[in-house]
Design an enzyme around this catalytic site. Sequence first.
Site, PDB file in Angstrom:
ATOM      1  N   TRP A 127     -10.112  20.409  -9.128  1.00 40.26           N
ATOM      2  CA  TRP A 127     -11.234  19.697  -9.106  1.00 40.26           C
ATOM      3  C   TRP A 127     -12.155  20.709 -10.087  1.00 40.26           C
ATOM      4  O   TRP A 127     -11.904  21.930  -9.889  1.00 40.26           O
ATOM      5  CB  TRP A 127     -11.742  19.625  -7.962  1.00 40.26           C
ATOM      6  CG  TRP A 127     -13.340  19.213  -7.900  1.00 40.26           C
ATOM      7  CD1 TRP A 127     -14.017  18.239  -8.799  1.00 40.26           C
ATOM      8  CD2 TRP A 127     -14.337  19.904  -7.070  1.00 40.26           C
ATOM      9  NE1 TRP A 127     -15.367  18.259  -8.633  1.00 40.26           N
ATOM     10  CE2 TRP A 127     -15.586  19.349  -7.285  1.00 40.26           C
ATOM     11  CE3 TRP A 127     -14.354  20.859  -6.162  1.00 40.26           C
ATOM     12  CZ2 TRP A 127     -17.014  19.506  -6.657  1.00 40.26           C
ATOM     13  CZ3 TRP A 127     -15.332  21.356  -5.585  1.00 40.26           C
ATOM     14  CH2 TRP A 127     -16.799  20.595  -5.855  1.00 40.26           C
ATOM     15  N   ASP A 208      -8.424  20.790   1.212  1.00 34.41           N
ATOM     16  CA  ASP A 208      -9.667  20.285   0.960  1.00 34.41           C
ATOM     17  C   ASP A 208      -9.492  18.652   1.193  1.00 34.41           C
ATOM     18  O   ASP A 208      -8.693  17.979   0.474  1.00 34.41           O
ATOM     19  CB  ASP A 208     -10.034  20.623  -0.421  1.00 34.41           C
ATOM     20  CG  ASP A 208     -11.430  20.181  -1.007  1.00 34.41           C
ATOM     21  OD1 ASP A 208     -12.215  19.634  -0.121  1.00 34.41           O
ATOM     22  OD2 ASP A 208     -11.991  20.334  -1.971  1.00 34.41           O
ATOM     23  N   LYS A 243     -18.148  10.801   0.066  1.00 30.95           N
ATOM     24  CA  LYS A 243     -17.505   9.648  -0.400  1.00 30.95           C
ATOM     25  C   LYS A 243     -17.247   8.614   0.546  1.00 30.95           C
ATOM     26  O   LYS A 243     -17.798   7.352   0.443  1.00 30.95           O
ATOM     27  CB  LYS A 243     -16.233   9.747  -1.190  1.00 30.95           C
ATOM     28  CG  LYS A 243     -16.171  11.381  -1.566  1.00 30.95           C
ATOM     29  CD  LYS A 243     -16.775  11.303  -3.242  1.00 30.95           C
ATOM     30  CE  LYS A 243     -16.871  12.810  -3.646  1.00 30.95           C
ATOM     31  NZ  LYS A 243     -17.370  13.187  -5.071  1.00 30.95           N
TER      32      LYS A 243
HETATM   33  C1  LMR Z   1     -16.275  14.727  -9.059  1.00 28.02           C
HETATM   34  O1  LMR Z   1     -15.232  15.439  -8.759  1.00 28.02           O
HETATM   35  O2  LMR Z   1     -16.692  14.056  -9.723  1.00 28.02           O
HETATM   36  C2  LMR Z   1     -17.277  14.601  -7.623  1.00 28.02           C
HETATM   37  O3  LMR Z   1     -16.489  15.402  -6.748  1.00 28.02           O
HETATM   38  C3  LMR Z   1     -18.491  15.358  -7.860  1.00 28.02           C
HETATM   39  C4  LMR Z   1     -18.810  16.707  -8.247  1.00 28.02           C
HETATM   40  O4  LMR Z   1     -19.506  17.404  -7.614  1.00 28.02           O
HETATM   41  O5  LMR Z   1     -17.830  17.169  -9.058  1.00 28.02           O
END
Ligand code: LMR
Length: 393
Positions: A127, A208, A243
Site C-alpha cells: 500500500w 494489516d 471498507k
Molecule cells: C487506497 O489504497 O486507495 C485506500 O486504502 C485509501 C488510502 O487511504 O490510500
Amino acid sequence: MFETLERLPADAILGLIAEHREDPRESKIDLGVGVYRTVKGATPVLDVVKVAEQRLVDQQTSKAYIGTAGDPAFNAAMQALTFADPGLNDRLSTWQAPGGSGALRVAAGVLLRARPDATVWVSDPTWANHVPLLGGAGMSLKPYPYYDTHNHVLDIDGMLEALGTAASGDIVLLHACCHNPSGLDPDRDEWQRIADVIEERGLLPFVDMAYQGFAEDVDADAFAIRHFAGRVPEMVVCNSCSKNFGLYRDRVGTVSFLAADASARDVVGSQVSNVVRTLYSVPPDHGAAVVSMILNDESLTANWKLELAEMRDRLQAVRGLLCEALKAEAPAADFGHLVRASGMFCFLGISPEQVTRLKQDHGVYMVDSSRINVAGITEANVGHLAKSIAAVL
Ligand code: LMR
C-alpha cells in the site's frame, strides 16, 4: 518560518480524488482511491449502519471522553471477529484506533519502543502509504519480493527466500487478504509456509487487515491471522472498518497485540496507552459505537454480512466484465490476471506513461503503478474503459 518549507507533490492516491473531480468530461472514470461503489457509481452509507446510527442517536447519553483504549464492547467484538478464539483472550489486547492508518501508527510507536533497531519487511509492492507512514514514524523498512509483474502471480519463492534472511526479532508486515495493490494473496498452503519461516527465524508477524470480508468471507479472510495466532508467541494486527462497514470518514479501526502471556500483555497495554495519549489522547467514537452496535446484535450482524457479500460479489463480477470487454477490444493482450485477484484492487499491468495517456486522453484515472480500484467499473462505463485501455496499449 514557513519559507523554509518546500511544496510537496499531492499524495499518489488521495491526489486523484481532486484531479478526477476537476475533470469536466462526462465520460470520466475513477479507478483511483479505494472506496466501494455501487452499479450507479455511488458510495452509500450501508443500510445496517443507518439502523445502528439511529439507535445510537436514540440511546447515547453522553459524549464525554472515552478512555485511551476506546469502547471495551467494540474492542471485544472486533477481537472476536478477527481471532475467533476466546482461548487467546488472556494474551490479547485490542485497542480502538482512528482507522487502519491510526492503528498502524500506534503499532509503530509501540514496536519502536520494544525494538528500535528491528527491520520491518514490507511486500514489494505494498500500500502506497505503508512506507511513508511506518518510515515517517521512525521504523527501518526493507522490501521482500511479492508480485511477479511479468507473469502477474505471487512470487512466493522470492518472498520466502528474502524472509529467510531476516534477523531474529525483525518484523514482517503482511496483508491478511485482498493485498493492496496487487489483489493477490497467498493460498492456505503458502500462508503455512510463510508461518514456517516466521517461526524458524523468530520474526514478528505484523498483519494489516483492511478488507476483511472482501475476498471470501469474514472467517476465511482471517485465516492467516488465526493460523499465526496458533503458532507464534507474539503478533500485532491492525484492522480497518473503512471498507467492510463503509465507515471511511468516521475513522474506525483497531490494533491488537498478542503477547506471550497475560502479564506481558498488561505491560504492552501500559505502553499502548501511553503511545495513544501522546498521539491523539483518545480515539474518535462515533463509528466504533456503530460497529459495536452491529457486531453485538445478531440480527444486525447477519444483515451486515449480507451487505458485505453484495459488495464482494459486485467487485468480483466487474472484474469479469472488464476482462471480457478487454478480450474483445484488445484480443492480443492477456488480462486473465484481473479475475485471479480479489478485493478492490489489481494491476492493469501498463506503464506509467500509458496511465498518463489514459488520464489525459480518455479521462480514466488510476494510480501511476496501474493499480485499479475495480469498484469504479460499471456496465455503463466498461465499454469506454476497455476501448480507452486498448487505445493506449
Ligand atoms: C487506497 O489504497 O486507495 C485506500 O486504502 C485509501 C488510502 O487511504 O490510500
